[in-house]
Scaffold this active site. Sequence first.
Site, PDB file in Angstrom:
ATOM      1  N   ASN A 192      -5.464   6.671   4.165  1.00  0.00           N
ATOM      2  CA  ASN A 192      -4.697   5.458   4.390  1.00  0.00           C
ATOM      3  C   ASN A 192      -4.354   4.821   3.044  1.00  0.00           C
ATOM      4  OD1 ASN A 192      -5.314   2.329   4.367  1.00  0.00           O
ATOM      5  ND2 ASN A 192      -4.151   2.814   6.216  1.00  0.00           N
ATOM      6  N   ASP A 193      -3.162   4.284   2.931  1.00  0.00           N
ATOM      7  CA  ASP A 193      -2.707   3.818   1.615  1.00  0.00           C
ATOM      8  C   ASP A 193      -3.562   2.691   1.033  1.00  0.00           C
ATOM      9  OD1 ASP A 193      -1.838   2.128   3.551  1.00  0.00           O
ATOM     10  OD2 ASP A 193       0.222   1.950   2.847  1.00  0.00           O
ATOM     11  N   HIS A 245      -4.075  -7.677  12.018  1.00  0.00           N
ATOM     12  CA  HIS A 245      -4.029  -7.772  13.474  1.00  0.00           C
ATOM     13  C   HIS A 245      -5.248  -8.446  14.077  1.00  0.00           C
ATOM     14  CE1 HIS A 245      -0.272  -5.583  13.638  1.00  0.00           C
ATOM     15  NE2 HIS A 245      -0.764  -4.803  12.682  1.00  0.00           N
TER      16      HIS A 245
END
Lengths: 399, 399
Positions: A192-193, A245
């Site tokens: 994941n970046d 989120h």
Amino acid sequence: MSTFVRGNKDLIKAINRNLILNTVRRHGALSRTQLTEISRLSVGAVSQITQELIKDAWLLEVGEGDYTGGRRQTLLRLNPDAGCAIGLKLMEHRIVCALTDLEAKVLRYQDLPMPVDHDPMVIVTALTEAVETTVNASGVDRRKLLGVGVGVAGVTYPQTGIVHYSPYLGWHDLPLAELMRVRLHLPVYIENDVNTLTLSEQLFGAGRHIENFVVVTIGRGIGMGMVINHQLYQGAKGGMGELGHITFDAAGPMCSCGKHGCLEAFAADPAVIAYVRHSRSAEDAPRTLEDVISLAQAGDALAKAALRRSGEILGIGLSTIVNLLCPSLIIVSGEGVVAGEFRIAPMMDALRAHTFNGLLDDVQVIVEATDDHAWARGSASLVMGKLFESPLIEAGIAV
Amino acid sequence: MSTFVRGNKDLIKAINRNLILNTVRRHGALSRTQLTEISRLSVGAVSQITQELIKDAWLLEVGEGDYTGGRRQTLLRLNPDAGCAIGLKLMEHRIVCALTDLEAKVLRYQDLPMPVDHDPMVIVTALTEAVETTVNASGVDRRKLLGVGVGVAGVTYPQTGIVHYSPYLGWHDLPLAELMRVRLHLPVYIENDVNTLTLSEQLFGAGRHIENFVVVTIGRGIGMGMVINHQLYQGAKGGMGELGHITFDAAGPMCSCGKHGCLEAFAADPAVIAYVRHSRSAEDAPRTLEDVISLAQAGDALAKAALRRSGEILGIGLSTIVNLLCPSLIIVSGEGVVAGEFRIAPMMDALRAHTFNGLLDDVQVIVEATDDHAWARGSASLVMGKLFESPLIEAGIAV
DNA sequence: TTAGCTTATTTCATTGAGTGAAAAAAGATT
DNA sequence: AATCTTTTTTCACTCAATGAAATAAGCTAA
């Protein structure tokens, strides 16, 4: 299922070799005597291990230390030419590719458009070509290339090299690492970046020596990476760090993810732009965050309010991290940390206001913008991360 | 400052001895052959290490395995009489004390009033007397007592044994462990109470074998403990896990901590009681959570609404944990997990509603009430935690 | 009852990594 | 060139894991 650490001679050797390598890497240049003091190994062990590492070209003898009355110390440092790495970052419309040395210094940089056809094979071809052209253009011997790291937004399974889900590219469970590996004949690592950025902070940035720290990225989305007990944290099946989120206001509007009232829907860059746009005519409405900042700098009250509100909500998000984790360092980065006085200052104020008691006293907060180079260096760090990783991790530390 | 792992024969020995001990502990009873398979050590190593552990009375030979065609396996198990531990939990008005065996089974339990005088010396005296009377009453040989664990609400520094801050007792930076140690002549370990519960879940409960899990306690306050990469997580200087004080609604009322809109102020037990009380006459107003539950069970709409609202907000809090950490297990416990249908069911619904995408799919949620015994066992687990701790942790795992 | 079979466990020679004292190397000073 | 100091290497020693071989232990069947 966790394997347990089992001790034997090979493990000792691997631990101490890694210890020497990392000690040199972190200190820059050290003599054998200094290594003996720092590593607490015996002189004999240091002598033998350094000898082997020099033979294998990982270490170089570079000059001598100051005169202190007797024989001068021979200084050792990591051989920057011992190898190099490629870092690829997959952006929405671009592929960023960098060739770096072992200290993540960019030797060659390239920037390509992302193919409009998001078919995996098309993109894999584009990626492998990016690697080859970058290496060729650099003039570096290809045999020195130790591996390729790829940073992707979304959910990845680093252990299997699978991209579980990529929002920009619409991929599901694509074995990207394997597809690239067979073409390049090199180790390929996927992450994941935000985690790549976190790893590069741990190896080469503000996170060196720090046991627990968090990286928060602000931009189109809001992401988070964590190093806990000196290890990059991977939640269950690679899912975690969805700071954007967490629910900020359950009664809030729907987020792009389908839930209601996510932090991201209030505080990420698109939310800031939308806040200003909705109150303006189509002509002079801002289209990018830079537009909003320009307006704010020109004194526009609405733009200022949008940035301030975003900052405040981001600050509440950061306070949640401090309240729950209390890491000793938080690095706030990403493309969105640009409007200092308008956005970041309110963020810091809100962070202070919403953190429990004296919890923040022990937390250092660093704000630093991120550019394309940083993302590419992060991806390349995946290779160095493997290289310098403790054998205890590979063995699977279980307690 | 982190020390690095240095490998030598002693470390190998310690690792493998610990490996055997923990493997037996977790599996209950194993033969040497099974140990060889599970630990992946050589038969010779297993033979020698078990021999030593039997000599030191840590392991017992207990019976034989099934017939499989040749010599029967001799089964080994942890010697439950190898030692015992005391767990003390400091409550607001009581001191809870339990003597347990190495598997945290309570052998003797005692419950004392907390002195009204909160002077540290008065309480230290009460605590040491509680230890002595419990051990004496149990009939267990005092020499078998391996240590004392103390669980305290508030912020503790386990490494130095200092209670940094205790809200109930009003202490600041009290070196409780040292004060007790010189009186008892035993190792004394201090920890935050939620962390003791987390540790006992890791050693003896649902958290066994689990790499990453979180314990959330609901009661007068809302607390949180974490095991990450098989290690109990301690944030910077012992601060962390303030789930009750993350901001739920920045515009909300003031919390006891001085901040506005904390989760706890909306969802902990006192908030539930207050919610119902404010809408009722003084006579039939509920005073305890049990009162509210009785009302709800009798069909009272207001009581039901109070419990449901609390549950929903707790669920949002849990979703924040999942979104940020995505642990593979969440254990919801504490005295407040009693009103299942009214409070817990809405909590689970809210958790599902506010968790990102499929993140919850990989998370197991267990709800289990906690009683005084559980807290005392948790405190005692501090002793076993030290006992069975990997030597790598003592060495300070740094990567 | 006993020889034969199978499996469990111990024994033991071997390996090799760290340890630390002693030797050797290297450079500066007189 | 001799002497001093410090660095680095060498080397005999120790001890834990390894794994093959020996031994132990129990069941089965003649």
